[in-house]
Structure formats: C-alpha cells, structure tokens
Design a protein around this motif. Structure first.
Motif, short mmCIF file in Angstrom:
data_model
loop_
_atom_site.label_atom_id
_atom_site.label_comp_id
_atom_site.label_asym_id
_atom_site.label_seq_id
_atom_site.Cartn_x
_atom_site.Cartn_y
_atom_site.Cartn_z
N ARG A 131 -13.02 3.91 7.43
CA ARG A 131 -11.81 3.23 6.98
C ARG A 131 -11.03 4.12 6.03
NH1 ARG A 131 -13.51 -1.84 5.00
NH2 ARG A 131 -14.01 -0.90 3.00
N VAL A 132 -9.73 4.26 6.32
CA VAL A 132 -8.85 4.99 5.41
C VAL A 132 -7.67 4.06 5.14
CG1 VAL A 132 -7.44 7.01 5.05
CG2 VAL A 132 -9.48 7.16 6.47
N ASP A 133 -7.40 3.76 3.89
CA ASP A 133 -6.27 2.85 3.60
C ASP A 133 -5.15 3.66 2.98
OD1 ASP A 133 -4.52 0.90 3.00
OD2 ASP A 133 -5.97 -0.43 2.03
N PRO A 134 -4.14 4.04 3.78
CA PRO A 134 -3.06 4.86 3.25
C PRO A 134 -2.28 4.13 2.15
CG PRO A 134 -2.58 4.19 5.51
CD PRO A 134 -3.97 3.76 5.23
N THR A 135 -2.26 2.80 2.18
CA THR A 135 -1.54 2.05 1.14
C THR A 135 -2.14 2.35 -0.23
OG1 THR A 135 -1.17 0.35 2.78
CG2 THR A 135 -0.71 -0.25 0.52
N GLY A 190 8.26 1.53 2.29
CA GLY A 190 7.66 0.70 3.33
C GLY A 190 6.54 -0.17 2.80
N PHE A 191 6.09 -1.08 3.66
CA PHE A 191 4.99 -1.98 3.35
C PHE A 191 3.76 -1.46 4.09
CE2 PHE A 191 3.03 -6.33 3.19
CZ PHE A 191 3.05 -6.42 1.82
N CYS A 192 2.64 -2.12 3.96
CA CYS A 192 1.40 -1.55 4.48
C CYS A 192 1.47 -1.19 5.95
CB CYS A 192 0.23 -2.47 4.19
SG CYS A 192 0.49 -4.13 4.74
N GLU A 193 2.21 -2.01 6.76
CA GLU A 193 2.23 -1.69 8.18
C GLU A 193 2.92 -0.35 8.44
OE1 GLU A 193 3.90 -4.23 6.80
OE2 GLU A 193 5.61 -4.88 8.01
N HIS A 194 3.90 0.01 7.60
CA HIS A 194 4.56 1.30 7.77
C HIS A 194 3.58 2.44 7.50
CE1 HIS A 194 7.82 -1.51 6.95
NE2 HIS A 194 8.60 -0.69 7.66
N TYR A 195 2.80 2.28 6.41
CA TYR A 195 1.88 3.35 6.02
C TYR A 195 0.75 3.47 7.05
CZ TYR A 195 4.52 3.35 1.77
OH TYR A 195 5.54 3.44 0.89
N ALA A 196 0.19 2.32 7.45
CA ALA A 196 -0.91 2.37 8.40
C ALA A 196 -0.44 2.96 9.73
CB ALA A 196 -1.49 0.97 8.60
N GLY A 197 0.74 2.51 10.18
CA GLY A 197 1.27 2.97 11.46
C GLY A 197 1.54 4.47 11.42
N GLU A 236 5.73 10.84 -2.78
CA GLU A 236 7.13 10.43 -2.90
C GLU A 236 7.44 9.06 -2.28
OE1 GLU A 236 9.66 13.73 -1.50
OE2 GLU A 236 7.75 14.73 -1.16
N PHE A 237 6.41 8.28 -1.96
CA PHE A 237 6.70 7.03 -1.24
C PHE A 237 6.69 5.82 -2.17
CE2 PHE A 237 5.98 9.87 2.16
CZ PHE A 237 6.58 9.34 3.29
N THR A 238 7.43 4.80 -1.75
CA THR A 238 7.53 3.56 -2.54
C THR A 238 6.97 2.40 -1.71
OG1 THR A 238 9.58 4.45 -3.39
CG2 THR A 238 9.12 2.12 -3.87
N TYR A 239 6.20 1.55 -2.41
CA TYR A 239 5.61 0.39 -1.75
C TYR A 239 6.52 -0.80 -2.00
CZ TYR A 239 1.90 -2.99 -0.61
OH TYR A 239 1.15 -3.98 -0.05
#
Lengths: 646, 316
Positions: free
Chosen positions: A464-468, A404-411, A379-382
């Motif tokens: 490494r896991v990239d949630p974005t 959110g942007f990548c920092e939101h997802y990574a954080g 349900e998330f939007t980039y």
C-alpha cells in the motif's frame, strides 16, 4: 332509521381529524415530490377554510374529479399506482381528499383507519429514534381522536388525551411481547418493491476526478466499528472497498473476472472487531485491511476486497478480524500484473515522459516510488474543490493545476507507476474514522471516503502506498477536518471544532448506535439467543407462535384479573336491578345511566302499559333496599323481578 | 310515620303540608313545582331567592307561604337609598328615661321578605346577608339574636335591568335555592284573569301550622336517611361540575351540603323516609344554577347546562 355511523359529525370533532391527518402525513413531506406535499397542503387548507367558515363541503362530482386528477398526477410522476412511493403518495393524497368529505361519523372513522395505516408506511423510509417518537405521538393523537368521536361533544380534550394515553400504556406489555417473540425474518418482512433502496449514498464502483470529493461532502455515517481489544493507530485504519484496475483515461473501473485467489501472510496478530454497515446498495463489505477471517456468507475476491452475494440494503452487522501488517500475493499471476501495467495509449504524454525519465535514472522501483512521493509533497495542495480537468487530466493535474483530492493523487500516482513499469492499481474505501468515547465505537462517515494506491514489488507482493499522505500527512494522521482549509465545503456536522458541540454529537450518535444495535438489530440470531437463555433451545416459527399466544393470553388474563379486582364489589341489590334492566332491554326499553328508577318506571308505563305495574313494583322494591341502609331484605325485589319475567 | 310498603303509592305530603301545598296552589296558579321547591327550601332551613321579571307573583308567593306557615312576617322594600340601619334597627334617645332604646328593624321577624334585593347598595345587601348567615344582628356594639325560625325570601329582578346591583357569588351562595316563576300557562293565566287579585286572596289565608312546630319538622327532615349510594351520587354530581369545562368553577362543599338537605326536604314532602336520586335531580337546578357560571358567557348556568350535567353522571 339512521345508524350511528351515518350520524352527522359534530363540528368540534373536525379539528381533531385535521390534526390526525397532519400528524400522520407530515413526515412523508421529507421525501415526497414537492407537488404532492403542496397539493395535500392545499386540500387541507381548503378543508380547514370550509370548516372555519362553516360552509358546505364540495359535492360528489368535484371529489371524483379530484380523485382522477390525483391518480393521474401519481401515474405521471411514478408511472405506476403501486409500489412503495406511488402507494404512499396515493394514501397521503387520499387522506387530504377525505378531509373534504367529513360529513358523517363513518367518514371520520375512515380518516382514523387511514391514519393508523399511514403510520406504518413511515417505517418503510426511516426507523430512527425521532421517527419512532413522532409515530408514537401520532398514535396517541389518533387514539384520542377515536375516543373523542365515540365520546361525543361531552368528552373533553384532556379527557380524551388522558384516556388514550392510558390505552397506549396498557398496550406496552403487548408491544414488548410481540417485539421479543414475533417470529423474526431476516431481511425485510414484506417483499419491498424494487424502488425501496434507491437513493442510498456510498462508494460507487468507479472512480473519476470528483467522485470521492463529492462523497466527502456528506456527513452520513457509512459504518461503525467496535474493536474487541484496543483501537489500532489511525494511520493503519484503511477500510478496503472496490479495487480499480482498468483505466480509460478518465475513469477507473474494477476488473471483472477471476484472478489468483488471494494469498495472505500475516505479519502481526489479528485484530478482532465488529462492523455495523449502513445500507449502501452495493455488495462490498468495507473490511479493515487486510481481512483474515471472514464469517460465513462473505467472500474474499482476488483483490482482497470482501463482498457479499446480495447488495447491502439494510443495516448489517459482521464479526470480522484483520491483520494490520501483511504480505499479499507475492506470487501474482502474470496476467494480473500485465493488466496493472497498462495505460491508455497516447494519453497524458507528459506524465508518461516523466515516468520514463524516472525509470531510466533510478536504481529500482522503491526509488521511483519515493520520487513520486517527493513530487507530491513539494508543490501540491490538498483540496475538496479542485479545478476541472480536461482530456489529458493527469498531465493537467501534475503540471498545471496541482490541486486535487485523494482520487487525483491516487489516480496520478498509479498512472505514473504503470508508465514507469511498476504494476499498480487504485484502491477505494475509507480511511480513519472518529472514535466516540461514549460508546467506544469508531464512526466512519462518507466524508472519510478515500482512495489510495497499491504497487506490486517483486518479493513483497502488493504494497500500500498512499500518495495523499505525502501531500497532506494530516489527512492520514488526524483526519480530513485538519487536512483541509477552513473554507472547504465540508459538512458542518463533520467540521464541529467546538468541544461541547462535538460532545453533544457523540452523545446523540451513541444513543443512535445503541438503538441500531439493540432495538433494530434484534434479528433472528439474537431472538434465538434470547430464547435459548430462557430455556427454549429449539425454536421454529411454530413454537414461537405458540409461545406468543401463551404470553399474550397470560397478559390478557392478568389484565382482566386486575380489572375485576379493581372493580368495586357490586351491591347485590344493584346486581338484581341490572338483571331487571336486562329484562327491559329485551323489550327494547333501554335505561340511560343517568335515568332515575322512577323516571324509568314512568317511561315503561307509557311504552308498555302492560309492564307498567310489575315494573313499578320492581322499582319500589329496589329503591327500598338500595336507598335504605337499614333494609337488606332482598326477597321483595327478587319476587318482583320474577313476576316481571312472567 | 310508618314507611309504606310501596314508594310509588305513598299518601303524599304529610299532614298538614298537603293542605299548605294545596292552598298555595290556589293562589299561585300553575306553579306546583315552584311552590314545592320554595317550601322544601324553607323546611330545609334555607333562604330562598326568587328571581323573575316584575309582576310574576314573587311577592305573592312569599306572602302566601308566610301566612300558611303562620310566620310573623315583615317586608323590606329595597331601594338604592336604603341604609343598613333601616334593616337592623336604630337606637333612639328617650328623654324621660335618659337612655337609649333600641328599635328593632324589620329584619326582626320570622319571615323577612326582602323585595328587589338587588336595588340596594352592596353595603345594605350585606347587612341582610350577614343576618341570614349568623342568625343574629349586631348593631351599635350589641348583638341581638333574631327570632326562630328565621327565613329570608329575597326577590330580585334579572340583574341586567337598569339600576341594579347584582349580588356577588359569595352572597348568592347563602341562598339555599334560587327559583324562577316564569310566565303562567294558558289555563292558569285565564283563571288568574277571571278570579282577580291574588295578593288580596293571600291575605285571607289562614295558617295551617303554628311556628312552634316548624323546628321539630326541620329536625326530622335533617335526620332523614341518606344511604351510601345517594351520597355517592351527590358527590359524583358535585365532582362533575368541578371537571366540566362548561363551568367556570365547580360547586363548593357547602353547595353539596345544600343539595343533600334540599333533597331530604323534597323527599319528606313526598312522604318518604328515604332519599332517592329523583329527589336530588328535582332540586338540583334550584340549588346549583345560581352557584355555577358558564365558561362561555360568564352568566349563570342555564337549565340546559344542568340537564347536561345530570346526563353526564351515572346514578350509582
């Protein structure tokens, strides 16, 4: 008696000086305080107005007041009169003020010299191709003005420009010799003041919501890479910057202190590449994950980030290698793991609760990770424009805003993992890049800035896991342009979706890159290589200076020989005549080039009656042999000159 | 003629031109340079244009030269209703012989004074100028040669006066020289006032030379030696006018030739067998000014422009 320097400046020469002042000061307007440019423009306007209406220039006192006001303004703005910015501002301002003092030739010369000096200062700010071209044109204009000043009113515009162009072209061989042979110093030639490297863009060493999305709105180039063999797949291009382990609820920070030295198992053959890093005023080198072979001078820290002892304040080139598949720190020390499990107490309770549920209902870490990825994918939007977040930012992001942007997802991902008992941390850096087919360079821009996560699993080490990638697979597979909606505030340069525009940009960047690599990148190392190819293996600055001297002398000798060869053979009669003129010059009688011998004889009779008769004899003899092709008897002329000397 | 060992100590104008210059100087007072220029122009085989305000002695100078050189003289007063036939002549029908007979016009003379040439219409002007260029006259389908030698001295008032048709550049170019007489200086003017009518005194002059001798002298002058450095100098001067933004256009090749032949005549009048840069500088204003237009005003080049031109060219 007035000297030439005190002669009044002729009115027609003044516009030349205005043009010089504009050409040499204008590019500084791009980085100067607005009031400085405005003040210089006003002064210039004033000077032009006075010249136009042919009015008197301001006297000494108004000028002194102007100087004091200018220095005061600079002191208030910069708190000093020295340093790069304050110094340049002062030069620009003084250049404008000098235009109000253009009375004599000496003032004009001051403007010219100041102009030549101002040319140099531009290189403290930019060494790009447009700057180079502009400064060459300004150099041409300055030289033409100098010629115009010396030639007086009779030298025309086109004549001065042509002559100046010829002079500049004649200087080209010297320029090349100096460029190739002048001893190179690594680092800036002058000890630049501390403010020289302010204002560079790049990753910072902390991350909070918004910090990377702000950076992603810049089209500036972060670095370039050229792979020796083939270009790796796009989703493997993770360029590692600072690794952030400490979280205080809003901001992620790197851990300061020693950790276990990185232990790396290579799982695939290494990929070799050359990295050209633009200055970003930080110490890390954005090496491709995972760096396996670092050149001398670079360090690999415990989090696998490559750094350098000194901040990167100028463009630097590194030969690097990476292993794209690797296993890293399978045996991690417990303190590091502990650090990567901690979350600020009582922050984000809802996220913590969710993680706890996952932990209790899942079979193992891998399942927890998959659950988090599924959550993001659902349900998330980039987006580059996420809503602002409050105190419990991760809760708000996960359960309310979901944009959110990548920092939101990574954080958020790292927070969830830690809360679920899996050691995790944030890695910042760049992802992807754009391949320029023209020069085979991969260009990585600030808009490619990225943040991802790393989790530590028992027998696999840091993974490494990239949630974005779960939210927006396109971001990793094809790049940021395709991952974001059209109305996102990406820079136009990055967004170019038209083919020919993109092609044009490739071309321009390829030219720029060639300029950087071959012209600006000519460093001591390359100079040594060139000289050893020329058969001079051992070079210190002493032998370089000798070589430089020899090369320049040879050039001068060649040019002199050419000039002498080109010069028409002097008629022997004319040579004797010039000898007689030198005799006269010793008695303060100077012959203008257009003055006829008879007219000169008349003048000599008036100024030195005693010389009148002997000189008339010289003139008679000269005219008879010079203007009579049938007569080549030089004896009478020689005798007459001998008598003149007595 | 033997070249003397010292150029500065030459005897001056060769016989009988010393007398001619002297006699003319008695009539046109205080204008030695202008007289010498006019004489050089005729000796170089060129036509002369004298431009000045009325009453400055233009006509008297023409008269004087005609008389001293013993040339058959005719004067045409140009007016706005003058027709080409008034210059070249007409055929009239003779009843007793039943045929046409050509009555030559005033242009059939050795020295034609075209007075106030810019008062006539361009058509009439060009009839004269064609005769100057061709040395012959074509009237009623028949070409008739003009006498030899043939000189035209034209006078004109400054072109900005009312009722004048300024000569176009192409026709100005046919005059080898254009001179201005200017006001006499104080002493000359006083002498003029004291001695009375100069025109009458000119009538009383006797010729010093027979017209038959002139062609030989002209040939001798045309053969006068011009060394390579002098040719270089003339070329440099002409070239400078073509690159000088002060002028609308440069000097034509014909102007370069005119400069050389005028310089030769000037040198010959000095009694020299070689031409030196002084000769070129002396004749340059008279030869070049009417052929150049200043870029600023569009008017004819001024003395200062020529001075600047001379100062911009080094003597090779």
């Amino acid at each position: 008696m007035s000297t030439r320097a005190e002669e009044a400046l002729d009115r027609q020469a003044t516009p030349w000086l205005f043009a010089c002042a504009i050409a040499t000061a204008l590019p500084h307007a791009a980085h100067q305080a607005y009031w400085l440019s405005a003040a210089s423009l006003l002064l210039l306007g004033w000077a032009v107005g006075l010249w136009w209406k042919n009015e008197r220039l301001p006297g000494r006192w108004p000028l002194i007041l102007l100087v004091i006001a200018g220095c005061g303004g600079i002191l208030i703005e910069f708190r000093t009169l020295f340093g790069r910015d304050a110094g340049v501002a002062m030069l620009v301002l003084f250049m404008a003020m000098k235009l109000l003092e253009l009375k004599s030739r000496r003032d004009a010369m001051v403007v010219i010299v100041l102009g030549y000096f101002l040319l140099l200062t531009h290189y403290l700010y930019s060494q790009s191709i447009p700057t180079g071209i502009w400064l060459l044109l300004a150099l041409w204009l300055l030289t033409a003005t100098l010629i115009r000043l010396h030639g007086g009113a009779s030298s025309t515009r086109s004549m001065s420009l042509r002559y100046a162009a010829r002079l500049c072209l004649q200087a080209v061989p010297f320029m090349l010799v100096l460029y190739l042979l002048f001893p190179r110093i690594s680092g800036p030639l002058w000890g630049l003041p501390s403010d020289a490297h302010a204002g560079m863009t790049g990753l910072s060493d902390t991350m909070s919501p918004g910090s990377i999305s702000r950076l992603a709105q810049s089209a500036d180039i972060a670095f370039r890479a050229r792979f020796v063999d083939t270009l790796p797949a796009r989703h493997k291009l993770y360029w590692r910057g600072p690794v952030l382990e400490n979280f205080d609820g809003t901001t992620w920070r790197p851990h300061i202190g020693q950790g276990t030295p990185a232990a790396l198992d290579k799982l695939s053959p290494s990929v070799r590449y050359e990295l050209t890093l633009e200055p970003h005023n930080q110490r890390w080198i954005l090496a491709l994950d995972a760096p396996v072979h670092l050149p001398e001078g670079l360090l690999l820290n415990a989090t696998l980030a490559a750094t350098q002892r000194q901040p990167v304040t100028e463009r630097q080139r590194f030969q690097l290698a990476a292993s794209l598949d690797y296993r890293f720190n399978v045996a991690e020390d417990s303190r590091t793991l502990q650090r990567n499990l901690s979350t600020p107490v009582e922050s984000n309770p809802k996220a913590r609760a969710l993680a706890l549920v996952w932990r209790q209902t899942s079979g193992g870490p891998k399942e927890i990770i998959r659950k988090a990825q599924d959550l993001f994918a659902a349900e998330f939007t980039y987006t580059l424009q996420p809503p602002l977040l409050g105190q419990n930012g991760i809760d708000e992001f996960l359960f309310t805003t979901r944009r959110g942007f990548c920092e939101h997802y990574a954080g958020a991902f790292v927070f969830l993992m830690r809360a679920a008992g899996i050691p995790a941390r944030v890695v910042t850096g760049y992802q992807g890049g754009e391949f320029n087919p023209l020069d085979s360079h991969l260009v990585i821009r600030q808009s490619d800035a990225h943040a991802w996560a790393e989790v530590w699993l028992d027998d696999q080490g840091w993974l490494r896991v990239d949630p974005t990638a779960s939210v927006s697979p396109a971001r990793i597979e094809t790049g940021i342009v395709d991952a974001l909606a059209f109305d996102e505030p990406l820079p136009a340069l990055v967004q170019l979706r038209t083919d020919w525009l993109r092609n044009l940009r490739y071309r321009w960047e390829a030219v720029n890159n060639a300029w950087n690599q071959h012209i600006l990148g000519y460093d001591p190392q390359r100079q040594r290589e060139l000289l050893s190819r020329l058969g001079l293996p051992e070079t210190d600055w002493r032998s370089l200076a000798t070589l430089l001297g020899i090369a320049c002398s040879l050039l001068v000798a060649a040019m002199t020989a050419w000039t002498l060869y080109q010069r028409p053979r002097l008629d022997p009669a004319l040579r004797l005549w010039q000898k007689a003129l030198r005799q006269l010059a010793r008695r303060q009688v100077h012959c203008a080039p257009w003055e006829t011998p008879m007219a000169l004889a008349q003048r000599v009779r008036e100024q030195h009656p005693a010389l009148g008769e002997p000189f008339q004899n010289v003139v008679d003899a000269y005219l008879r042999v010079r203007y009579d092709d049938a007569n080549d008897n030089l004896t009478p002329l020689r005798e007459a000159i001998a008598r003149l000397r007595r | 003629m033997m070249l003397k060992s010292k150029i500065s100590a030459l005897p001056g104008p060769p016989q009988p031109f010393d007398k001619i210059l002297n006699d003319a100087g008695q009539i046109i007072l205080g204008k030695h340079t202008e007289i010498r220029l006019a004489l050089s122009c005729l000796l170089a085989g060129g036509h002369l244009l004298i431009e000045d305000l009325p009453g400055m002695g233009k006509t008297t100078l023409a008269h004087t030269l005609a008389r001293l050189l013993g040339l058959q003289f005719s004067r045409i007063q140009f007016t706005s209703d003058l027709l080409p036939a008034d210059i070249t002549g007409v055929s009239i029908f003779e009843r007793d012989k039943s045929e046409f007979r050509f009555l030559p016009g005033p242009v059939f003379a050795q020295l034609v004074l075209a007075d106030e040439i810019n008062r006539a219409t361009p058509k009439t002007q060009s009839a004269l100028l064609e005769a100057m260029e061709e040395g012959q006259v074509t009237a009623e389908g028949q070409t008739r040669p003009l006498p030899r030698p043939f000189f035209v001295i034209a006078t004109q008032n400054p072109t900005h006066q009312i009722g004048t048709f300024p000569l176009p550049e192409s026709q100005l170019d046919r005059f080898l020289m254009r001179i201005e007489l200017g006001y006499p200086d104080r002493s000359a003017e006083r002498e003029l006032l004291a001695t009375g009518n100069q025109r009458n005194r000119a009538e009383a002059l006797v010729s010093r030379i027979s017209p038959a001798e002139l062609p030989a002298i002209q040939q001798a002058i045309a053969k006068l030696h011009a060394a390579a450095p002098l040719i270089d100098y003339i070329q440099a001067l002409v070239d400078a006018t073509r690159h000088d933004p002060a002028f609308q256009h440069g000097l034509s090749p014909r102007a370069g030739l005119a400069l050389l032949s005028a310089a030769r005549a000037w040198a010959w009048l000095d009694g020299r067998e070689i031409v030196i840069p002084d000769d070129v500088q002396a004749v340059l204003p008279a030869v070049a000014r009417h052929r150049l237009r200043t870029a600023q005003t569009g008017g004819q080049a001024q003395m200062e422009d020529i001075g600047r031109l001379i100062r911009s060219v080094a003597i090779p």
